[in-house]
Design a protein around this motif. Structure first.
Motif, mmCIF file in Angstrom:
data_model
loop_
_atom_site.group_PDB
_atom_site.id
_atom_site.type_symbol
_atom_site.label_atom_id
_atom_site.label_comp_id
_atom_site.label_asym_id
_atom_site.label_seq_id
_atom_site.Cartn_x
_atom_site.Cartn_y
_atom_site.Cartn_z
ATOM 1 N N MET A 315 0.827 -1.203 0.000
ATOM 2 C CA MET A 315 0.000 0.000 0.000
ATOM 3 C C MET A 315 0.864 1.258 0.000
ATOM 4 N N ALA A 316 1.931 1.237 0.781
ATOM 5 C CA ALA A 316 2.831 2.390 0.822
ATOM 6 C C ALA A 316 3.491 2.620 -0.528
ATOM 7 N N GLN A 317 3.688 1.544 -1.286
ATOM 8 C CA GLN A 317 4.301 1.642 -2.605
ATOM 9 C C GLN A 317 3.295 2.019 -3.693
ATOM 10 N N GLY A 318 2.050 2.254 -3.298
ATOM 11 C CA GLY A 318 1.042 2.640 -4.268
ATOM 12 C C GLY A 318 0.521 1.482 -5.093
ATOM 13 N N ALA A 371 -5.654 3.566 0.090
ATOM 14 C CA ALA A 371 -4.745 2.656 0.782
ATOM 15 C C ALA A 371 -3.530 3.403 1.327
ATOM 16 N N ARG A 372 -2.973 4.282 0.529
ATOM 17 C CA ARG A 372 -1.824 5.065 0.980
ATOM 18 C C ARG A 372 -2.206 5.947 2.175
ATOM 19 N N THR A 373 -3.360 6.573 2.116
ATOM 20 C CA THR A 373 -3.821 7.403 3.224
ATOM 21 C C THR A 373 -4.008 6.577 4.488
ATOM 22 N N HIS A 374 -4.544 5.377 4.330
ATOM 23 C CA HIS A 374 -4.725 4.481 5.473
ATOM 24 C C HIS A 374 -3.388 4.163 6.133
ATOM 25 N N VAL A 375 -2.367 3.881 5.339
ATOM 26 C CA VAL A 375 -1.046 3.597 5.894
ATOM 27 C C VAL A 375 -0.506 4.827 6.617
#
Length: 407
Positions: A315-318, A371-375
């Motif tokens: 998720m952090a990697q998009g 997903a990125r925002t969640h991380v």
């Protein structure tokens, strides 16, 4: 504040265990705390007694612990406890922070009693369940029950307990432990190290013969509980729906040979690529090639209770994430918002979910952003590490420091 972390193993060895440790120690250091680690006999990399790795300091335990089972482990604990005492008398920490397995926790409890130091015990998984998942143990066996009993003893004896996910905390509460003695410290990502996606490398893509279609990726350890056999079995079904799809498997482990044999006999063999293990500094190059990261974990006590790190890194990697609907994955993502969940142990369900996600390209950017925002909001170590302060202060009092005694 000074915290001495008691560890199974550490950098420069590479594992999910050592990467979580690195993230914790780096984030605590960024808060201005002084941190060090001490490892037991299971740190097998060669190196000096006091070793610097990525700017972190680790003290090593030396010696051998021979003898029959139980006697061997007891000697192992004794050597680690002695080493903790030696390091603590020299460095004068305020807290001993032990990380599972329970042998580390027991050593820390013994050392804490000798030193008059509070002990925090952090559980990353129940190791009896991890042994079942790794194929080295059997649920209900004597070893399984003894490991569980040892874990219970350490939980009772520690000043405070930390778990990496709600599933582990809930299980401890169900055993009769008080919820307010257990703090949740969720798995996280160091966004300073892992938060900027690499650009896809067209040369690497060509070398791997991935073509122009969507790439399904898995990067990690090849254990049976990861369900990679189901992912391979899903590929012929996926190709019926998405003929240009390719599967990229990066890593290795106990079932690697069996998976390769399965793939070679599979009608979709031409669409499956095995890369093997790659250096950690090269991992992002392979993430960059994948459109969707797949995590088809099988249903088990381990996968229901424990949250994995890899989906958060993806998720952090998009990356889009498709994962089996087990408890550990449900705790990390919301179906249809931050990822896609499918029935575990079901190749057809896996193939259908992947095909549907590929078809839904119009929603990819929205899901990636969510997903990125969640991380960033729930799983960034720079934020989450502050939870430790309340744990330590509950043991040390308002000053946040113990009164050091002369060694």
């Amino acid at each position: 504040m000074r915290i001495l972390h008691v560890l199974d193993h550490s950098l420069p060895m590479h594992s999910g265990y050592t990467f979580r440790t690195r993230a914790i120690l780096k984030a605590q250091g960024a808060l201005g705390w002084q941190v060090r680690g001490v490892t037991g006999l299971r740190h097998t990399a060669q190196g000096p007694d006091v070793e610097q790795a990525e700017g972190l300091t680790f003290h090593r335990t030396r010696g051998t612990a021979g003898g029959p089972p139980l006697v061997r482990e007891w000697r192992e604990v004794a050597l680690l406890a002695d080493r903790i005492v030696d390091v603590a008398r020299e460095w004068q920490p305020d807290v001993l922070h032990a990380h599972s397995p329970a042998l580390d926790g027991l050593a820390a409890v013994q050392a804490g009693k000798r030193l008059g130091l509070p002990v925090v015990y952090e559980i990353r998984a129940f190791w009896e369940d991890a042994a079942v998942g790794n194929g080295t143990g059997r649920e209900g066996s004597l070893k399984y029950n003894l490991t569980r009993a040892l874990e219970d003893e350490v939980v009772r004896s520690a000043g405070h307990v930390v778990t990496i996910c709600q599933g582990l905390k809930d299980d401890l509460v169900a055993r009769g432990y008080t919820a307010d003695r257990i703090t949740l410290m969720p798995n996280g990502v160091d966004l300073a190290l892992f938060g900027t996606p690499a650009a896809p490398d067209p040369t690497l893509r060509a070398e791997l013969e991935l073509g122009d279609g969507p790439v399904i990726g898995f990067i990690g350890s090849f254990y049976d509980y990861e369900g990679l056999d189901d992912l391979i079995a899903a590929m012929p079904l996926l190709l019926d729906l998405q003929p240009q799809a390719r599967l990229l498997l990066v890593g290795g482990g106990p079932v690697a040979e069996a998976l390769q044999a399965q793939a070679q006999a599979c009608p979709a063999a031409h669409a499956i690529r095995f890369v093997g293990r790659v250096p950690h500094d090269q991992v992002e190059r392979y993430y960059a090639l994948a459109d969707i990261m797949a995590y088809p974990r099988k249903h088990s006590r381990l996968t229901d209770l424990v949250t994995p790190l890899k989906p958060l890194e993806a998720m952090a990697q998009g990356k889009l994430v498709a994962a089996s609907d087990v408890g550990g994955h449900r705790e990390l993502m919301t179906h249809g918002e931050t990822g896609t969940l499918f029935a575990p142990d079901d190749p057809a369900a896996c193939a259908t979910a992947l095909a549907g996600l590929i078809d839904a390209r119009a929603g990819w950017d929205s899901m990636r952003r969510a997903a990125r925002t969640h991380v960033e909001q729930a799983h960034d170590w720079a934020r989450n590490v502050q939870r430790y302060e309340a744990v330590y202060q509950s043991l040390l009092g308002p000053s946040g420091r113990r009164q050091h005694r002369a060694a």
